[in-house]
Design an enzyme around this catalytic site. Structure first.
Site, PDB file in Angstrom:
ATOM      1  N   SER A   1       0.853  -1.193   0.000  1.00  0.00           N
ATOM      2  CA  SER A   1       0.000   0.000   0.000  1.00  0.00           C
ATOM      3  C   SER A   1       0.880   1.231   0.000  1.00  0.00           C
ATOM      4  O   SER A   1       2.038   1.188   0.465  1.00  0.00           O
ATOM      5  CB  SER A   1      -0.883  -0.005   1.262  1.00  0.00           C
ATOM      6  OG  SER A   1      -1.523   1.244   1.443  1.00  0.00           O
TER       7      SER A   1
ATOM      8  N   TYR B   1      -2.442  -1.490  10.222  1.00  0.00           N
ATOM      9  CA  TYR B   1      -2.514  -1.658   8.769  1.00  0.00           C
ATOM     10  C   TYR B   1      -1.258  -1.079   8.116  1.00  0.00           C
ATOM     11  O   TYR B   1      -0.634  -1.733   7.264  1.00  0.00           O
ATOM     12  CB  TYR B   1      -3.758  -0.976   8.218  1.00  0.00           C
ATOM     13  CG  TYR B   1      -3.897  -1.104   6.718  1.00  0.00           C
ATOM     14  CD1 TYR B   1      -4.469  -2.239   6.149  1.00  0.00           C
ATOM     15  CD2 TYR B   1      -3.441  -0.105   5.864  1.00  0.00           C
ATOM     16  CE1 TYR B   1      -4.593  -2.370   4.775  1.00  0.00           C
ATOM     17  CE2 TYR B   1      -3.556  -0.222   4.480  1.00  0.00           C
ATOM     18  CZ  TYR B   1      -4.130  -1.354   3.948  1.00  0.00           C
ATOM     19  OH  TYR B   1      -4.240  -1.474   2.585  1.00  0.00           O
TER      20      TYR B   1
END
Length: 254
Positions: free
Chosen positions: A139, A152
């Site tokens: 990401s 995350y």
């Protein structure tokens, strides 16, 4: 990775980026197997998209991964691409254990242990193929943090470094490691995310990803233009400003 002629397993692909990528890769001449936990959702995908294969898998469960890998390899012995798509994203409040601990543990199990177990289940098969690819999914938040999703962010940074390390280990083998680095994309990854006007439309993201795979078959990272703002903040020297912009704060703390 070649854009066509592969047999591809994508666990965690019953919605969002995973499903959109699965459908597009199937359209480009690949055999695609979609994996997910909900049998009814898998059945619906198979019915709605003839030619897409499905298998039940829970990437938080080591036994489920082992069983699914045996099924996929048995039915599709030509499998040469694994895309470790499954992931979760949770908002966390680290001021108290009740605000983050269970979500953090789930995130680590899904986002880090899941890909590790998947690679372990398939690596011997992939190494036996003349040309194979492991596509990991990190990401833009692996490179600049979003305040409300600390675990995350950390999990995706771990996936980035795992990808870098595996690429070194597999350098003299038939297995290549390709890291997909999405920016914010309009998917149901978090509540309200599908309607986030600042996120990239899903179709536009997939269009650009497929174009990059096709034009750069030897790439090690797939970076759409939007993610480069985060990916290269430290290199450009504007990391503090990027983090502030991402989180809607003043970089000078005022």
């Amino acid at each position: 990775m070649n854009i066509s002629g592969n047999t591809i397993f994508i666990p965690g692909a019953t919605s969002g980026i995973g499903l959109a990528l699965a459908l597009r890769l199937h359209d480009r001449g690949n055999t695609v197997i979609v994996g997910g936990r909900r049998q009814e959702r898998l059945a619906a995908i198979a019915a709605e998209h003839p030619g897409i294969h499905t298998v039940r898998i829970d990437t938080t469960d080591a036994d489920s991964i082992d069983e699914a890998s045996r099924t996929v390899i048995s039915k599709h012995p030509e499998l040469n691409v694994l895309i470790t798509m499954a992931g979760v994203m949770r908002a966390e409040d680290w001021s108290t254990p009740s605000g983050f601990l269970s979500d953090a543990e789930e995130t680590v199990t899904t986002n880090i242990l899941g890909p590790i177990r998947l690679i372990a289940a398939f690596i011997e098969h992939l190494r036996a193929q003349p040309d194979a690819t492991i596509m990991t999914v990190s990401s833009g938040l692996a490179f600049a943090p979003l305040r409300v999703t600390p675990t995350y962010n950390a999990s995706k940074a771990a996936i980035h470094m795992l990808s870098e390390s595996l690429r070194l280990q597999f350098a003299d083998t038939s297995v290549s490691v390709l890291e997909l680095e999405p920016p914010a994309v309009r998917t149901p990854l978090m509540p309200g995310h599908e309607d986030n006007e600042s996120a990239m439309p899903l179709d536009e993201f997939i269009d650009e990803v497929v174009a990059l795979i096709e034009s750069q078959p030897d790439a090690t990272e797939i970076q759409v233009e939007r993610v480069k703002f985060l990916r290269y903040a430290e290199v450009r020297g504007d990391y503090e400003q990027v983090v502030a912009t991402l989180n809607g704060t003043d970089p000078h703390g005022r």
